[in-house]
Write an enzyme that holds these catalytic residues in place. Structure first.
Site, PDB file in Angstrom:
ATOM      1  N   ASN A   8       0.850  -1.186   0.000  1.00 13.25           N
ATOM      2  CA  ASN A   8       0.000   0.000   0.000  1.00 13.25           C
ATOM      3  C   ASN A   8       0.892   1.245   0.000  1.00 13.25           C
ATOM      4  O   ASN A   8       1.672   1.459   0.941  1.00 13.25           O
ATOM      5  CB  ASN A   8      -0.895  -0.047   1.245  1.00 13.25           C
ATOM      6  CG  ASN A   8      -1.826   1.140   1.299  1.00 13.25           C
ATOM      7  OD1 ASN A   8      -1.409   2.274   1.092  1.00 13.25           O
ATOM      8  ND2 ASN A   8      -3.090   0.902   1.584  1.00 13.25           N
ATOM      9  N   HIS A  11       0.935   6.226   1.621  1.00 13.65           N
ATOM     10  CA  HIS A  11       1.721   7.194   2.398  1.00 13.65           C
ATOM     11  C   HIS A  11       2.856   7.846   1.601  1.00 13.65           C
ATOM     12  O   HIS A  11       3.422   8.834   2.048  1.00 13.65           O
ATOM     13  CB  HIS A  11       2.221   6.560   3.692  1.00 13.65           C
ATOM     14  CG  HIS A  11       1.079   6.285   4.622  1.00 13.65           C
ATOM     15  ND1 HIS A  11       0.073   7.221   4.844  1.00 13.65           N
ATOM     16  CD2 HIS A  11       0.743   5.201   5.341  1.00 13.65           C
ATOM     17  CE1 HIS A  11      -0.812   6.696   5.666  1.00 13.65           C
ATOM     18  NE2 HIS A  11      -0.439   5.481   5.978  1.00 13.65           N
ATOM     19  N   HIS A  51      -5.676   3.501  -1.870  1.00 14.23           N
ATOM     20  CA  HIS A  51      -7.026   3.785  -1.371  1.00 14.23           C
ATOM     21  C   HIS A  51      -7.429   5.173  -1.864  1.00 14.23           C
ATOM     22  O   HIS A  51      -6.830   6.168  -1.458  1.00 14.23           O
ATOM     23  CB  HIS A  51      -6.993   3.732   0.171  1.00 14.23           C
ATOM     24  CG  HIS A  51      -8.325   3.930   0.820  1.00 14.23           C
ATOM     25  ND1 HIS A  51      -8.505   3.830   2.181  1.00 14.23           N
ATOM     26  CD2 HIS A  51      -9.552   4.212   0.315  1.00 14.23           C
ATOM     27  CE1 HIS A  51      -9.775   4.049   2.486  1.00 14.23           C
ATOM     28  NE2 HIS A  51     -10.435   4.292   1.377  1.00 14.23           N
ATOM     29  N   ARG A  53      -9.713   7.762  -1.321  1.00 15.33           N
ATOM     30  CA  ARG A  53     -10.706   8.154  -0.314  1.00 15.33           C
ATOM     31  C   ARG A  53     -11.607   9.258  -0.853  1.00 15.33           C
ATOM     32  O   ARG A  53     -11.195  10.051  -1.705  1.00 15.33           O
ATOM     33  CB  ARG A  53      -9.992   8.662   0.953  1.00 15.33           C
ATOM     34  CG  ARG A  53      -9.135   7.618   1.642  1.00 15.33           C
ATOM     35  CD  ARG A  53      -8.554   8.181   2.922  1.00 15.33           C
ATOM     36  NE  ARG A  53      -9.595   8.456   3.877  1.00 15.33           N
ATOM     37  CZ  ARG A  53      -9.857   7.720   4.962  1.00 15.33           C
ATOM     38  NH1 ARG A  53      -9.123   6.671   5.252  1.00 15.33           N
ATOM     39  NH2 ARG A  53     -10.842   8.036   5.753  1.00 15.33           N
ATOM     40  N   ARG A  57      -7.375  12.555   0.522  1.00 18.64           N
ATOM     41  CA  ARG A  57      -6.306  13.090   1.382  1.00 18.64           C
ATOM     42  C   ARG A  57      -4.909  12.646   0.961  1.00 18.64           C
ATOM     43  O   ARG A  57      -3.927  13.276   1.298  1.00 18.64           O
ATOM     44  CB  ARG A  57      -6.554  12.738   2.846  1.00 18.64           C
ATOM     45  CG  ARG A  57      -6.371  11.284   3.168  1.00 18.64           C
ATOM     46  CD  ARG A  57      -6.408  11.046   4.651  1.00 18.64           C
ATOM     47  NE  ARG A  57      -7.717  11.278   5.209  1.00 18.64           N
ATOM     48  CZ  ARG A  57      -8.152  10.704   6.340  1.00 18.64           C
ATOM     49  NH1 ARG A  57      -7.355   9.913   7.016  1.00 18.64           N
ATOM     50  NH2 ARG A  57      -9.351  10.934   6.797  1.00 18.64           N
ATOM     51  N   GLU A  78      -8.552   0.119  -2.942  1.00 14.62           N
ATOM     52  CA  GLU A  78      -9.409   0.114  -1.753  1.00 14.62           C
ATOM     53  C   GLU A  78     -10.404   1.262  -1.898  1.00 14.62           C
ATOM     54  O   GLU A  78     -10.024   2.373  -2.294  1.00 14.62           O
ATOM     55  CB  GLU A  78      -8.584   0.343  -0.488  1.00 14.62           C
ATOM     56  CG  GLU A  78      -7.589  -0.758  -0.211  1.00 14.62           C
ATOM     57  CD  GLU A  78      -6.726  -0.448   1.002  1.00 14.62           C
ATOM     58  OE1 GLU A  78      -5.903  -1.298   1.340  1.00 14.62           O
ATOM     59  OE2 GLU A  78      -6.854   0.650   1.588  1.00 14.62           O
ATOM     60  N   THR A 108      -6.720   6.402   9.849  1.00 14.07           N
ATOM     61  CA  THR A 108      -6.619   5.336   8.856  1.00 14.07           C
ATOM     62  C   THR A 108      -7.861   4.466   9.028  1.00 14.07           C
ATOM     63  O   THR A 108      -8.658   4.707   9.936  1.00 14.07           O
ATOM     64  CB  THR A 108      -5.324   4.507   9.038  1.00 14.07           C
ATOM     65  OG1 THR A 108      -5.279   3.465   8.075  1.00 14.07           O
ATOM     66  CG2 THR A 108      -5.245   3.894  10.438  1.00 14.07           C
ATOM     67  N   THR A 109      -8.051   3.478   8.149  1.00 18.80           N
ATOM     68  CA  THR A 109      -9.235   2.626   8.252  1.00 18.80           C
ATOM     69  C   THR A 109      -9.255   1.971   9.633  1.00 18.80           C
ATOM     70  O   THR A 109      -8.324   1.267   9.988  1.00 18.80           O
ATOM     71  CB  THR A 109      -9.197   1.546   7.149  1.00 18.80           C
ATOM     72  OG1 THR A 109      -8.837   2.163   5.927  1.00 18.80           O
ATOM     73  CG2 THR A 109     -10.537   0.874   7.006  1.00 18.80           C
ATOM     74  N   GLU A 159     -10.574  -9.712   3.100  1.00 20.14           N
ATOM     75  CA  GLU A 159      -9.301  -9.312   3.703  1.00 20.14           C
ATOM     76  C   GLU A 159      -9.571  -9.185   5.200  1.00 20.14           C
ATOM     77  O   GLU A 159     -10.386  -8.359   5.625  1.00 20.14           O
ATOM     78  CB  GLU A 159      -8.802  -7.983   3.127  1.00 20.14           C
ATOM     79  CG  GLU A 159      -7.463  -7.586   3.760  1.00 20.14           C
ATOM     80  CD  GLU A 159      -6.797  -6.402   3.077  1.00 20.14           C
ATOM     81  OE1 GLU A 159      -6.906  -6.273   1.836  1.00 20.14           O
ATOM     82  OE2 GLU A 159      -6.171  -5.614   3.803  1.00 20.14           O
ATOM     83  N   HIS A 198      -3.383  -4.740   7.719  1.00 18.92           N
ATOM     84  CA  HIS A 198      -3.491  -3.616   8.650  1.00 18.92           C
ATOM     85  C   HIS A 198      -2.579  -3.833   9.855  1.00 18.92           C
ATOM     86  O   HIS A 198      -2.754  -4.786  10.604  1.00 18.92           O
ATOM     87  CB  HIS A 198      -4.920  -3.364   9.135  1.00 18.92           C
ATOM     88  CG  HIS A 198      -5.160  -1.907   9.406  1.00 18.92           C
ATOM     89  ND1 HIS A 198      -4.728  -1.291  10.547  1.00 18.92           N
ATOM     90  CD2 HIS A 198      -5.723  -0.938   8.646  1.00 18.92           C
ATOM     91  CE1 HIS A 198      -5.037  -0.013  10.490  1.00 18.92           C
ATOM     92  NE2 HIS A 198      -5.636   0.237   9.334  1.00 18.92           N
ATOM     93  N   HIS A 221       2.033   0.923   5.996  1.00 17.34           N
ATOM     94  CA  HIS A 221       2.719   1.867   6.870  1.00 17.34           C
ATOM     95  C   HIS A 221       4.115   1.412   7.277  1.00 17.34           C
ATOM     96  O   HIS A 221       5.076   2.188   7.197  1.00 17.34           O
ATOM     97  CB  HIS A 221       1.856   2.146   8.111  1.00 17.34           C
ATOM     98  CG  HIS A 221       2.379   3.265   8.928  1.00 17.34           C
ATOM     99  ND1 HIS A 221       3.315   3.076   9.920  1.00 17.34           N
ATOM    100  CD2 HIS A 221       2.159   4.592   8.870  1.00 17.34           C
ATOM    101  CE1 HIS A 221       3.617   4.250  10.448  1.00 17.34           C
ATOM    102  NE2 HIS A 221       2.933   5.186   9.818  1.00 17.34           N
TER     103      HIS A 221
HETATM  104  N1  PXP Z   1      -5.640  -3.191   4.116  1.00 24.49           N
HETATM  105  C1  PXP Z   1      -6.596  -2.243   4.186  1.00 24.49           C
HETATM  106  C2  PXP Z   1      -7.968  -2.597   3.725  1.00 24.49           C
HETATM  107  C3  PXP Z   1      -6.293  -0.944   4.638  1.00 24.49           C
HETATM  108  O1  PXP Z   1      -7.275  -0.022   4.693  1.00 24.49           O
HETATM  109  C4  PXP Z   1      -4.977  -0.639   5.015  1.00 24.49           C
HETATM  110  C5  PXP Z   1      -4.632   0.737   5.481  1.00 24.49           C
HETATM  111  O2  PXP Z   1      -4.813   1.645   4.473  1.00 24.49           O
HETATM  112  C6  PXP Z   1      -4.009  -1.653   4.907  1.00 24.49           C
HETATM  113  C7  PXP Z   1      -4.362  -2.919   4.475  1.00 24.49           C
HETATM  114  C8  PXP Z   1      -2.578  -1.403   5.234  1.00 24.49           C
HETATM  115  O3  PXP Z   1      -2.422  -1.156   6.593  1.00 24.49           O
HETATM  116  P1  PXP Z   1      -1.026  -0.641   7.125  1.00 24.49           P
HETATM  117  O4  PXP Z   1      -0.759   0.671   6.483  1.00 24.49           O
HETATM  118  O5  PXP Z   1      -1.237  -0.564   8.599  1.00 24.49           O
HETATM  119  O6  PXP Z   1      -0.002  -1.681   6.744  1.00 24.49           O
END
Ligand code: PXP
Length: 249
Positions: A8, A11, A51, A53, A57, A78, A108-109, A159, A198, A221
């Site tokens: 992802n 960031h 993602h 959004r 953002r 996402e 975050t989600t 997921e 996540h 992240h």
């Molecule tokens: N999966 C989903 C559905 C998410 O919303 C996120 C955060 O955007 C992640 C995975 C990745 O999470 P992290 O950034 O904590 O690794």
């Protein structure tokens, strides 16, 4: 099949927006989201996750179209289940969509999607996306009712939200890992592909690996944070190396 990694890169866009939010077309905008995706791919990751959004953002519409055109691996979008984003997803035709809950105030989600509480609305979107060539996943807490509901709305994947697992330690983390295991087992019996994500890091992954049937992890992240010190390519390679100890079936 080896466990796949979706990275992802939201960031990377967060960093860009911190300086260039109001001048995205300018010649000096950095960091490049495409270059980030290409580094991730060069490191051996299997998909690029972003993602889009409602509040834009970090990732903006142009990023989604650019990545769709240029990346060589798979694109995982996402999204919240809104008419606006659905219309974009149908035009972009990502390889995967992961339906997530979205709330304006959150950093975050935060939690999983309540699929059981909005089956009709989700069914319509899943059907439109799947017919259009996109496989759809539901981002859910490890809750058996939500797994069952994901099947009922026609999703082909779930997921599992690993946020609670990641935030706990010791025995409580073990309890969460067992909940994830039970949810993964039910999903597999129902014929759903099982992904997870996540809060995952190279340090907490070993505790996750009692969960069977995992096909793909989505991690953002901790990889981007690590990349500040070692670069994105190496940060992704370190995560892939940590994933190698997942038991193959
Ligand atoms: N999966 C989903 C559905 C998410 O919303 C996120 C955060 O955007 C992640 C995975 C990745 O999470 P992290 O950034 O904590 O690794």
């Amino acid at each position: 099949m080896p466990l796949h990694l979706g990275v992802n890169i939201d960031h990377i866009a967060t960093l860009r927006q911190a300086r260039y939010r109001t001048m995205l077309g300018a010649h000096n905008v950095e960091p490049s989201i495409l270059q980030a995706a290409q580094e991730v791919e060069a490191a051996g990751a299997h998909s690029i996750t972003i993602h889009l959004r409602g509040d834009r953002r970090h990732i903006v519409d142009d990023d989604v179209f650019l990545l769709r055109r240029e990346i060589r691996t798979l694109l995982n979008l996402e999204m919240g289940n809104t008419a606006e984003i659905l219309e974009i997803a149908l035009r972009v035709r990502p390889d995967f969509v992961c339906m997530v809950p979205e709330n304006r105030e959150e950093v975050t989600t935060e939690g999983g999607l309540n699929v059981a509480g909005q089956k009709e609305a989700l069914k319509a979107s899943v059907s439109a996306l799947e017919t259009n060539g996109t496989r759809v996943s539901m981002f859910i807490d490890p809750d058996l009712e939500q797994v069952q509901a994901s099947k009922e709305v026609g999703a082909s994947m779930i997921e599992l939200h690993t946020g609670t697992f990641a935030n706990e330690q010791g025995d409580q983390r073990q309890v969460e890992a067992l909940r994830l295991r039970e949810a993964a087992e039910l999903a597999h019996r129902l014929g759903l592909q099982v992904n997870a994500g996540h809060g995952l890091t190279t340090k907490n992954l070993p505790d996750l690996f009692i969960v069977p049937h995992l096909a793909e992890l989505n991690i953002g992240h901790s990889i981007v944070a690590r990349s500040v010190f070692v670069g994105l390519r190496r940060a992704v390679q370190e995560m892939l190396a940590a994933m190698k100890s997942y038991p193959q079936v």
